[in-house]
Design an enzyme around this catalytic site. Structure first.
Site, PDB file in Angstrom:
ATOM      1  N   LYS A  22       3.407   1.330  16.096  1.00  0.00           N
ATOM      2  CA  LYS A  22       4.525   1.221  15.152  1.00  0.00           C
ATOM      3  C   LYS A  22       4.587   2.415  14.209  1.00  0.00           C
ATOM      4  CE  LYS A  22       6.175  -2.042  11.622  1.00  0.00           C
ATOM      5  NZ  LYS A  22       5.775  -3.145  10.756  1.00  0.00           N
ATOM      6  N   GLN A  23       3.425   2.841  13.719  1.00  0.00           N
ATOM      7  CA  GLN A  23       3.391   3.902  12.711  1.00  0.00           C
ATOM      8  C   GLN A  23       2.026   4.587  12.769  1.00  0.00           C
ATOM      9  OE1 GLN A  23       3.437   0.351  10.047  1.00  0.00           O
ATOM     10  NE2 GLN A  23       2.885   1.882   8.523  1.00  0.00           N
ATOM     11  N   GLU A  35       0.863  -2.184  12.877  1.00  0.00           N
ATOM     12  CA  GLU A  35       0.940  -3.652  12.897  1.00  0.00           C
ATOM     13  C   GLU A  35       1.317  -4.190  14.270  1.00  0.00           C
ATOM     14  OE1 GLU A  35       3.576  -4.428   9.644  1.00  0.00           O
ATOM     15  OE2 GLU A  35       1.978  -4.287   8.151  1.00  0.00           O
ATOM     16  N   TRP A  74       0.829  -1.204   0.000  1.00  0.00           N
ATOM     17  CA  TRP A  74       0.000   0.000   0.000  1.00  0.00           C
ATOM     18  C   TRP A  74       0.865   1.256   0.000  1.00  0.00           C
ATOM     19  CZ3 TRP A  74      -1.589   3.258   4.545  1.00  0.00           C
ATOM     20  CH2 TRP A  74      -0.710   3.109   5.626  1.00  0.00           C
ATOM     21  N   ASP A  75       2.150   1.081   0.278  1.00  0.00           N
ATOM     22  CA  ASP A  75       3.101   2.193   0.272  1.00  0.00           C
ATOM     23  C   ASP A  75       2.981   3.012  -1.020  1.00  0.00           C
ATOM     24  OD1 ASP A  75       3.867   0.060   1.944  1.00  0.00           O
ATOM     25  OD2 ASP A  75       5.970   0.625   1.919  1.00  0.00           O
TER      26      ASP A  75
HETATM   27  C1  BGC Z   1       4.857  -1.436   7.483  1.00  0.00           C
HETATM   28  C2  BGC Z   1       3.807  -1.498   6.386  1.00  0.00           C
HETATM   29  C3  BGC Z   1       4.502  -1.373   5.052  1.00  0.00           C
HETATM   30  C4  BGC Z   1       5.621  -2.395   4.902  1.00  0.00           C
HETATM   31  C5  BGC Z   1       6.436  -2.171   3.640  1.00  0.00           C
HETATM   32  C6  BGC Z   1       5.898  -2.511   7.247  1.00  0.00           C
HETATM   33  O1  BGC Z   1       6.894  -2.431   8.229  1.00  0.00           O
HETATM   34  O2  BGC Z   1       4.260  -1.628   8.738  1.00  0.00           O
HETATM   35  O3  BGC Z   1       2.883  -0.452   6.538  1.00  0.00           O
HETATM   36  O4  BGC Z   1       3.567  -1.538   4.028  1.00  0.00           O
HETATM   37  O5  BGC Z   1       6.506  -2.284   5.995  1.00  0.00           O
HETATM   38  O6  BGC Z   1       7.046  -0.916   3.638  1.00  0.00           O
END
Ligand code: BGC
Length: 769
Positions: free
Chosen positions: A601-602, A488, A357-358
């Protein structure tokens, strides 16, 4: 954090050779051109720690899934971008002495990535135990103009001896991936040949059956005499080479130039592969090294013209943003809608080179603003082309009636991620894909996209959301159960605010688009409803009902939205209270402990406030920012940038700057101790967002462009260009004024702060801040 590179506006410079840093540098100094790329591996032999990496866009291997316990619905394989045959090889030997920096005394080592020109250079002096010393200067690039061409110039000078040199310039097909589930080799040799003075190696990927053909040619010149020396050409299974044996004299420089063409069965039929490689070699060799180099510099100058960002007064920030832009532009050029952007681009194997999804959430806005609109459009078309597979994917999970769940990770449209909590539950990715369509159209004004491609995707995604919402009797509202949000560090939660919000928004936006096409393009409307069997009455009515009754968890007392219903049941601790030695948490805590903790995490709620900023007051954004940022550990590279943008919006400028720097220098300064695996390419787009949307305050609201700048303390000025609806706007922000010039189009109204200004082509405006 590990800082060992020198700061410079246009160059990334490593001085002195430390084997400890080599894998890091291999990632950081990587090169690419959209078609292919490679890590900064040494040309010559190297017996120290290294990750060999040569990648060709779109060439992958479906590596059979390995899990402890099989669950129905798991994908069969994880698609992996392959370490492809190595085309940079130089074996250099004087008698028994082989050039291998791991076994020699190395001095005057300097590696330079010239981001302005798209060229990697390296020089060093190295001595064998017997005291013989050579000097080496290399330059290499993958051509931005001739995508199938790689060029190396290698200058070798014996400094204190004369002797017999044996040099072998080769292409080696005997390569492996570091990341292989069953330690298999992914390539098999197909053919090797010598033809018209060139040597060729053809290899095929197992299972996926891609063929690549490498054609190689080289020349050697004794610099002092101008004498040209011709090689012995040889080919064998998996290995072709040009061999030079000659008497090398002390202080005499020998300059090798190696040309390699890489063609693939993705672009040519079997019998064309070699022909095309010959064509590339012939044209390039007749052009000559100097002219190919000049062509490269020119092509990069064009690319920088549209995408460069200048920061006066802060060289660290300047280098950071250019490094990010450079990698984005060499990873994806938009020339092929079958390609996308892997989180590591051409710099490593991690994440399999697949699409996440990035792309939609982070990368699309970068390309929208800095490149022809075709580039971002192709990223959208990529998903359109995978719509059938996304519908199949949803069917496997039990959804019906053309509902689509796009994969969390994919290379060809099929889901290949196999952690259930992500594959089945991180469904918010569907929302980002819908949002990217909206973002593209509002930015470019390309309404036709909706009728041509966009609406079909929106309908299929909305169908998924409509089926994924459950009606809760106790709440008398629609809820979404069992999801993983962008954070996550929590799985299987109910009513993740972000997911509920983007799902509900998608339904509302799709209804709006349907209404728009129905009235403005009735023929398209009939075609699309016919093709999708969409029932504008019953389906649309149900979507409306859902939109009006979605449950959004919030705490009235704290004045914040809740990341998920149970978030406040967790013990509330701040990230600042964590023991620094236990960070990053994902390398120190058990997974169970992470999941039960409140640490994030984000951006999650904040990701939603970023996307839909205009739906919320600054006060709401501030309250949520204060609450969530203090609980966020930023252990995803995608995290600091979103926080930096919101911090700039609410005028926490120092915080915004701190987070910006972390994002932009994440790899250069190796904040997360993982750059040896590759660079974080997709989060690099976030760095761009942090500058343009954060400090530049750029946003589009109701089809109008807004700027609301704020500069970090140390910056004297910030300049960047953006593309918006056919305009190319050059923007320069100083502490007390902003200057904007439109170089392309007739007239545009722009909002700066709270006022609207009219800008005419060729008549820049300057507004005090
Ligand atoms: C992130 C995801 C991301 C993936 C690839 C993961 O660590 O939590 O949001 O899509 O990395 O960059």
């Amino acid at each position: 954090m590990r800082k060992y590179l020198l700061e410079d506006e246009w160059l990334i410079i490593e001085e002195g050779f430390d084997t400890e840093n080599h894998r890091r540098s291999e990632s950081l100094f990587s090169l690419g051109n959209g078609h292919m790329g490679l890590r900064a591996n040494f040309e010559e032999d190297y017996s120290g720690p290294t990750l060999r990496g040569t990648y060709i866009a779109g060439i992958y291997y479906p590596d059979k899934t390995k899990v402890g316990w099989w669950k129905n619905g798991y994908p069969e394989y994880f698609a992996k971008v392959l370490n492809a045959p190595n085309w940079i090889g130089f074996k250099i030997r004087f008698d028994q002495n082989v050039l291998d920096l791991n076994k020699m005394t190395v001095t005057r080592f300097r590696r330079v990535l010239n981001m302005k020109e798209g060229v990697l250079a390296r020089e060093f002096e190295a001595s064998w135990p017997d005291g013989r010393t050579v000097k080496v200067e290399t330059v290499r690039f993958v051509s931005l103009v001739r995508r199938e061409l790689g060029v190396i110039q290698y200058r070798l000078t014996p400094l204190n001896f004369s002797g017999t040199l044996q040099a072998e310039l080769y292409v080696d097909g005997d390569v492996i991936n570091e990341d292989a589930n069953y330690d298999e080799k992914f390539w098999e040799p197909v053919e090797h040949s010598i033809h018209e003075g060139y040597c060729f190696l053809k290899s095929r990927t197992k299972k996926s059956g891609f063929e690549v053909c490498y054609g190689m040619s080289s020349e050697l010149i004794r610099i002092q005499t101008g004498e040209k020396i011709f090689p012995e050409i040889a080919s064998a299974t998996d290995y072709v080479n040009n061999r030079y044996v000659l008497e090398a004299k002390q202080d005499e420089s020998l300059v090798f130039t190696k040309f390699v063409a890489v063609t693939t069965s993705r672009d040519y039929s079997d019998n064309q592969l070699r022909k095309q490689a010959i064509k590339v070699l012939e044209n390039s060799i007749s052009q000559g090294y100097a002219s190919l180099y000049a062509e490269q510099v020119d092509a990069w100058a064009q690319s920088w013209k549209l995408s460069d960002i200048r920061i006066e007064g802060d060289i660290s920030a300047q280098q950071g943003i250019r490094f990010n832009i450079f990698h984005l532009n060499q990873t994806y050029t938009g020339h092929d809608p079958r390609l996308n952007i892997g989180p590591k681009g051409f710099t490593g194997e991690k994440y399999g080179g697949s699409t996440y999804w990035d792309t939609e959430a982070y990368c699309v806005p970068f390309y929208l603003n800095t490149a022809d609109r075709r580039v971002a459009r192709n990223l959208l078309v990529y998903r359109y082309n995978h719509l059938g597979k996304a519908i199949e994917n949803a069917e496997k999970l039990g959804f019906r009636n053309g509902a689509a769940l796009f994969p969390m990770v994919t290379i060809n449209g099929e889901e290949c991620h196999n952690e259930w909590e992500i594959t089945f539950e991180e469904i918010h990715r569907n929302g980002a894909i819908a949002y990217a369509i909206y973002n593209y159209i509002r930015h470019t004004g390309d309404d036709m996209y909706l009728a041509e491609y966009g609406l079909e995707v929106l309908i299929a995604i909305s169908r998924f959301w409509a089926q994924r919402f459950t009606y809760s009797d106790p709440k008398q509202q629609f809820v979404i159960l069992g999801v993983t949000g962008p954070n996550e560090y929590e799985n299987n939660v109910n009513n993740n605010w972000y997911t509920n919000y983007i799902a509900s928004w998608t339904l509302a936006y799709t209804l709006e688009c349907i209404g728009q096409i129905r009235s403005s393009n009735p023929d398209d409307f009939t075609r699309i409803t016919g093709k999708t069997h969409f029932d504008p009455d019953t389906e649309a009515r149900r979507w409306e009902t859902i939109v009006n009754h979605v449950y959004f968890p919030e705490s009235k007392e704290l004045g914040v939205f809740l990341q998920q219903e149970g978030y406040l049941d967790k013990e509330q601790i701040l990230a600042s209270d964590l023991n620094p030695e236990e960070r990053p948490l994902n390398q120190h805590w058990s997974w169970d402990r992470i999941l039960r903790s409140c640490f994030i995490k984000q951006a999650d709620v904040l990701q939603g406030l970023y996307f839909f900023e205009d739906h919320f007051s600054k006060e709401i954004i501030r309250r949520n920012f204060d609450f969530y940022e203090s609980r966020t550990v930023h252990e995803s590279s995608l995290s600091p940038c979103i926080h930096s943008i919101l911090a700039a919006r609410i005028r926490y400028t120092d915080k915004a700057y701190e987070l910006y720097l972390r994002n932009s220098r994440l790899d250069l300064d190796d904040y997360n101790h993982e750059v040896h695996e590759g660079c974080h390419i997709t989060s690099m787009a976030g760095t761009w967002l942090a500058i343009v949307e954060g400090f530049g305050g750029m946003k589009v609201t109701n089809d109008r462009l807004f700027l609301d700048p704020v500069l970090p303390r140390t910056w004297k000025s910030l300049s960047f260009s953006i593309r918006f609806r056919g305009h190319v706007l050059a923007i320069r922000i100083e502490r007390n004024k902003i200057r904007i010039e439109d170089t392309e189009n007739r007239q545009i109204n722009i909002h700066i702060g709270k006022k609207q200004y009219s800008l005419k082509k060729g008549q820049p405006i300057e507004v005090p801040l």
